[in-house]
Write a protein that holds these residues in place. Sequence first.
Motif, PDB file in Angstrom:
ATOM      1  N   VAL A   1      51.777  32.992  75.551  1.00 26.02           N
ATOM      2  CA  VAL A   1      52.856  32.285  75.284  1.00 26.02           C
ATOM      3  C   VAL A   1      53.728  33.302  73.649  1.00 26.02           C
ATOM      4  CG1 VAL A   1      54.282  30.133  74.360  1.00 26.02           C
ATOM      5  CG2 VAL A   1      51.871  30.416  75.962  1.00 26.02           C
ATOM      6  N   HIS A   2      55.237  33.008  73.774  1.00 27.71           N
ATOM      7  CA  HIS A   2      55.904  33.963  73.012  1.00 27.71           C
ATOM      8  C   HIS A   2      56.415  32.629  72.639  1.00 27.71           C
ATOM      9  CE1 HIS A   2      59.542  36.758  72.294  1.00 27.71           C
ATOM     10  NE2 HIS A   2      58.619  37.539  71.797  1.00 27.71           N
ATOM     11  N   GLY A   3      56.238  33.674  70.745  1.00 25.98           N
ATOM     12  CA  GLY A   3      57.397  32.417  70.061  1.00 25.98           C
ATOM     13  C   GLY A   3      58.700  31.830  70.608  1.00 25.98           C
ATOM     14  N   ASN A   4      59.497  32.459  71.325  1.00 23.29           N
ATOM     15  CA  ASN A   4      60.876  31.973  71.588  1.00 23.29           C
ATOM     16  C   ASN A   4      60.728  30.632  72.435  1.00 23.29           C
ATOM     17  OD1 ASN A   4      62.550  33.399  70.005  1.00 23.29           O
ATOM     18  ND2 ASN A   4      62.963  35.173  71.556  1.00 23.29           N
ATOM     19  N   SER A   5      59.613  30.827  73.028  1.00 28.01           N
ATOM     20  CA  SER A   5      58.708  29.695  74.445  1.00 28.01           C
ATOM     21  C   SER A   5      58.585  28.443  73.858  1.00 28.01           C
ATOM     22  CB  SER A   5      57.584  30.684  75.179  1.00 28.01           C
ATOM     23  OG  SER A   5      58.567  31.787  75.509  1.00 28.01           O
ATOM     24  N   LEU A   6      58.044  28.408  72.735  1.00 23.55           N
ATOM     25  CA  LEU A   6      57.879  27.912  72.028  1.00 23.55           C
ATOM     26  C   LEU A   6      58.138  27.139  71.704  1.00 23.55           C
ATOM     27  CD1 LEU A   6      54.328  29.263  69.524  1.00 23.55           C
ATOM     28  CD2 LEU A   6      54.018  27.944  71.334  1.00 23.55           C
ATOM     29  N   GLN A   7      58.997  27.371  71.322  1.00 24.75           N
ATOM     30  CA  GLN A   7      60.375  26.789  70.868  1.00 24.75           C
ATOM     31  C   GLN A   7      60.723  25.048  71.755  1.00 24.75           C
ATOM     32  OE1 GLN A   7      63.620  28.193  69.330  1.00 24.75           O
ATOM     33  NE2 GLN A   7      63.198  27.827  67.049  1.00 24.75           N
ATOM     34  N   PHE A   8      60.845  25.490  72.935  1.00 25.10           N
ATOM     35  CA  PHE A   8      60.629  24.631  74.471  1.00 25.10           C
ATOM     36  C   PHE A   8      60.111  24.321  74.682  1.00 25.10           C
ATOM     37  CE2 PHE A   8      60.382  23.898  78.966  1.00 25.10           C
ATOM     38  CZ  PHE A   8      61.553  23.279  78.623  1.00 25.10           C
ATOM     39  N   ALA A   9      58.168  24.757  74.347  1.00 22.87           N
ATOM     40  CA  ALA A   9      57.407  24.102  75.385  1.00 22.87           C
ATOM     41  C   ALA A   9      56.945  22.728  74.261  1.00 22.87           C
ATOM     42  CB  ALA A   9      56.089  25.136  75.003  1.00 22.87           C
ATOM     43  N   MET A  10      57.022  22.673  72.803  1.00 21.23           N
ATOM     44  CA  MET A  10      56.887  22.035  72.404  1.00 21.23           C
ATOM     45  C   MET A  10      58.015  21.388  71.701  1.00 21.23           C
ATOM     46  SD  MET A  10      54.733  23.876  69.529  1.00 21.23           S
ATOM     47  CE  MET A  10      54.083  22.981  67.860  1.00 21.23           C
ATOM     48  N   SER A  11      59.247  21.045  72.574  1.00 21.78           N
ATOM     49  CA  SER A  11      60.075  20.395  72.470  1.00 21.78           C
ATOM     50  C   SER A  11      59.625  19.315  73.509  1.00 21.78           C
ATOM     51  CB  SER A  11      60.991  20.823  72.859  1.00 21.78           C
ATOM     52  OG  SER A  11      61.574  20.864  73.887  1.00 21.78           O
ATOM     53  N   LYS A  12      60.733  17.647  73.281  1.00 17.04           N
ATOM     54  CA  LYS A  12      59.990  17.001  74.089  1.00 17.04           C
ATOM     55  C   LYS A  12      59.742  16.672  75.780  1.00 17.04           C
ATOM     56  CE  LYS A  12      61.035  11.552  73.435  1.00 17.04           C
ATOM     57  NZ  LYS A  12      62.277  10.273  73.184  1.00 17.04           N
ATOM     58  N   GLU A  13      61.548  17.411  75.678  1.00  9.62           N
ATOM     59  CA  GLU A  13      61.165  17.770  77.407  1.00  9.62           C
ATOM     60  C   GLU A  13      59.662  18.707  77.798  1.00  9.62           C
ATOM     61  OE1 GLU A  13      63.858  18.646  75.084  1.00  9.62           O
ATOM     62  OE2 GLU A  13      64.656  17.259  75.530  1.00  9.62           O
ATOM     63  N   GLY A  14      59.841  19.792  77.145  1.00  9.28           N
ATOM     64  CA  GLY A  14      58.764  20.831  77.076  1.00  9.28           C
ATOM     65  C   GLY A  14      57.391  20.219  77.377  1.00  9.28           C
ATOM     66  N   THR A  15      57.148  19.542  76.407  1.00 12.58           N
ATOM     67  CA  THR A  15      55.117  18.651  75.754  1.00 12.58           C
ATOM     68  C   THR A  15      54.818  18.698  77.572  1.00 12.58           C
ATOM     69  OG1 THR A  15      56.067  18.300  73.736  1.00 12.58           O
ATOM     70  CG2 THR A  15      54.180  17.688  74.937  1.00 12.58           C
ATOM     71  N   ILE A  16      55.409  18.355  78.454  1.00 12.33           N
ATOM     72  CA  ILE A  16      54.538  18.028  79.260  1.00 12.33           C
ATOM     73  C   ILE A  16      53.999  18.875  80.145  1.00 12.33           C
ATOM     74  CG2 ILE A  16      53.935  16.485  81.543  1.00 12.33           C
ATOM     75  CD1 ILE A  16      55.670  13.879  80.306  1.00 12.33           C
ATOM     76  N   ARG A  17      55.088  20.160  80.268  1.00 17.12           N
ATOM     77  CA  ARG A  17      54.897  20.787  81.297  1.00 17.12           C
ATOM     78  C   ARG A  17      53.684  22.067  80.735  1.00 17.12           C
ATOM     79  NH1 ARG A  17      61.143  23.031  82.948  1.00 17.12           N
ATOM     80  NH2 ARG A  17      61.235  21.774  84.527  1.00 17.12           N
ATOM     81  N   PHE A  18      54.397  22.103  79.782  1.00 16.11           N
ATOM     82  CA  PHE A  18      52.814  22.623  78.410  1.00 16.11           C
ATOM     83  C   PHE A  18      51.875  22.652  78.056  1.00 16.11           C
ATOM     84  CE2 PHE A  18      52.439  24.517  74.409  1.00 16.11           C
ATOM     85  CZ  PHE A  18      52.254  25.724  74.717  1.00 16.11           C
ATOM     86  N   LEU A  19      51.702  21.245  78.192  1.00 18.31           N
ATOM     87  CA  LEU A  19      50.413  21.040  78.670  1.00 18.31           C
ATOM     88  C   LEU A  19      49.122  21.000  79.737  1.00 18.31           C
ATOM     89  CD1 LEU A  19      50.761  17.101  76.570  1.00 18.31           C
ATOM     90  CD2 LEU A  19      49.411  19.124  75.802  1.00 18.31           C
ATOM     91  N   ASN A  20      50.017  20.381  80.887  1.00 11.03           N
ATOM     92  CA  ASN A  20      49.794  21.002  82.469  1.00 11.03           C
ATOM     93  C   ASN A  20      49.617  22.784  82.312  1.00 11.03           C
ATOM     94  OD1 ASN A  20      50.034  18.343  83.061  1.00 11.03           O
ATOM     95  ND2 ASN A  20      52.285  19.245  83.977  1.00 11.03           N
ATOM     96  N   LEU A  21      50.477  23.393  81.429  1.00  8.92           N
ATOM     97  CA  LEU A  21      49.683  24.753  81.333  1.00  8.92           C
ATOM     98  C   LEU A  21      48.447  25.131  80.652  1.00  8.92           C
ATOM     99  CD1 LEU A  21      50.519  27.758  82.325  1.00  8.92           C
ATOM    100  CD2 LEU A  21      52.281  27.783  80.686  1.00  8.92           C
ATOM    101  N   LEU A  22      48.380  24.613  79.336  1.00  9.99           N
ATOM    102  CA  LEU A  22      46.783  24.675  78.519  1.00  9.99           C
ATOM    103  C   LEU A  22      46.099  24.156  79.538  1.00  9.99           C
ATOM    104  CD1 LEU A  22      48.037  23.537  75.075  1.00  9.99           C
ATOM    105  CD2 LEU A  22      47.816  25.926  75.896  1.00  9.99           C
ATOM    106  N   ASN A  23      46.256  23.254  80.234  1.00  8.92           N
ATOM    107  CA  ASN A  23      45.382  22.727  81.228  1.00  8.92           C
ATOM    108  C   ASN A  23      44.111  23.307  82.364  1.00  8.92           C
ATOM    109  OD1 ASN A  23      44.417  19.670  79.631  1.00  8.92           O
ATOM    110  ND2 ASN A  23      46.184  18.836  81.389  1.00  8.92           N
ATOM    111  N   LEU A  24      45.032  24.262  83.336  1.00  6.88           N
ATOM    112  CA  LEU A  24      44.541  25.238  83.392  1.00  6.88           C
ATOM    113  C   LEU A  24      43.719  26.684  83.170  1.00  6.88           C
ATOM    114  CD1 LEU A  24      47.921  25.814  85.295  1.00  6.88           C
ATOM    115  CD2 LEU A  24      46.168  24.296  86.218  1.00  6.88           C
ATOM    116  N   THR A  25      43.466  26.519  81.452  1.00  8.62           N
ATOM    117  CA  THR A  25      43.448  27.601  80.337  1.00  8.62           C
ATOM    118  C   THR A  25      41.719  26.752  79.961  1.00  8.62           C
ATOM    119  OG1 THR A  25      45.006  27.462  78.663  1.00  8.62           O
ATOM    120  CG2 THR A  25      45.759  28.868  80.217  1.00  8.62           C
ATOM    121  N   LYS A  26      41.182  28.475  80.031  1.00  9.82           N
ATOM    122  CA  LYS A  26      40.423  27.553  78.696  1.00  9.82           C
ATOM    123  C   LYS A  26      40.069  28.119  77.299  1.00  9.82           C
ATOM    124  CE  LYS A  26      36.294  27.918  82.831  1.00  9.82           C
ATOM    125  NZ  LYS A  26      35.269  28.564  82.540  1.00  9.82           N
TER     126      LYS A  26
END
Length: 104
Positions: free
Chosen positions: A1-26
């Motif tokens: 995950v690139h630094g610029n992407s983290l701003q969206f991923a950790m925002s209110k709008e991106g949290t659920i998507r980001f967590l879904n992605l993280l749940n697919l990884t170890k």
Amino acid sequence: VHGNSLQFAMSKEGTIRFLNLLNLTKSAIFCRTMPLQKAKIVQFIKTHKKTICLSIGDGANDVGMIQEANVGIGLFGKEGTQAVQASDYAIREFKFKKIISNPW
């Protein structure tokens, strides 16, 4: 995950998507992030995934991330010993660092 992407991923709008992605990884590797982002992403994962986090760093810019993790590993390197001093464990020589460093 690139630094610029983290701003969206950790925002209110991106949290659920980001967590879904993280749940697919170890595990996850983050690159090109600012020191504050490093610590925040560890805190975010610990809070939302309720998991143990390990952080590895080699410089002063990694101290917050190392301290936020459940287990912090500091690498002795050219950037000084701040990461080592803040860590739970220290590694003097990391043979494979070149292999896992950001190739982009």
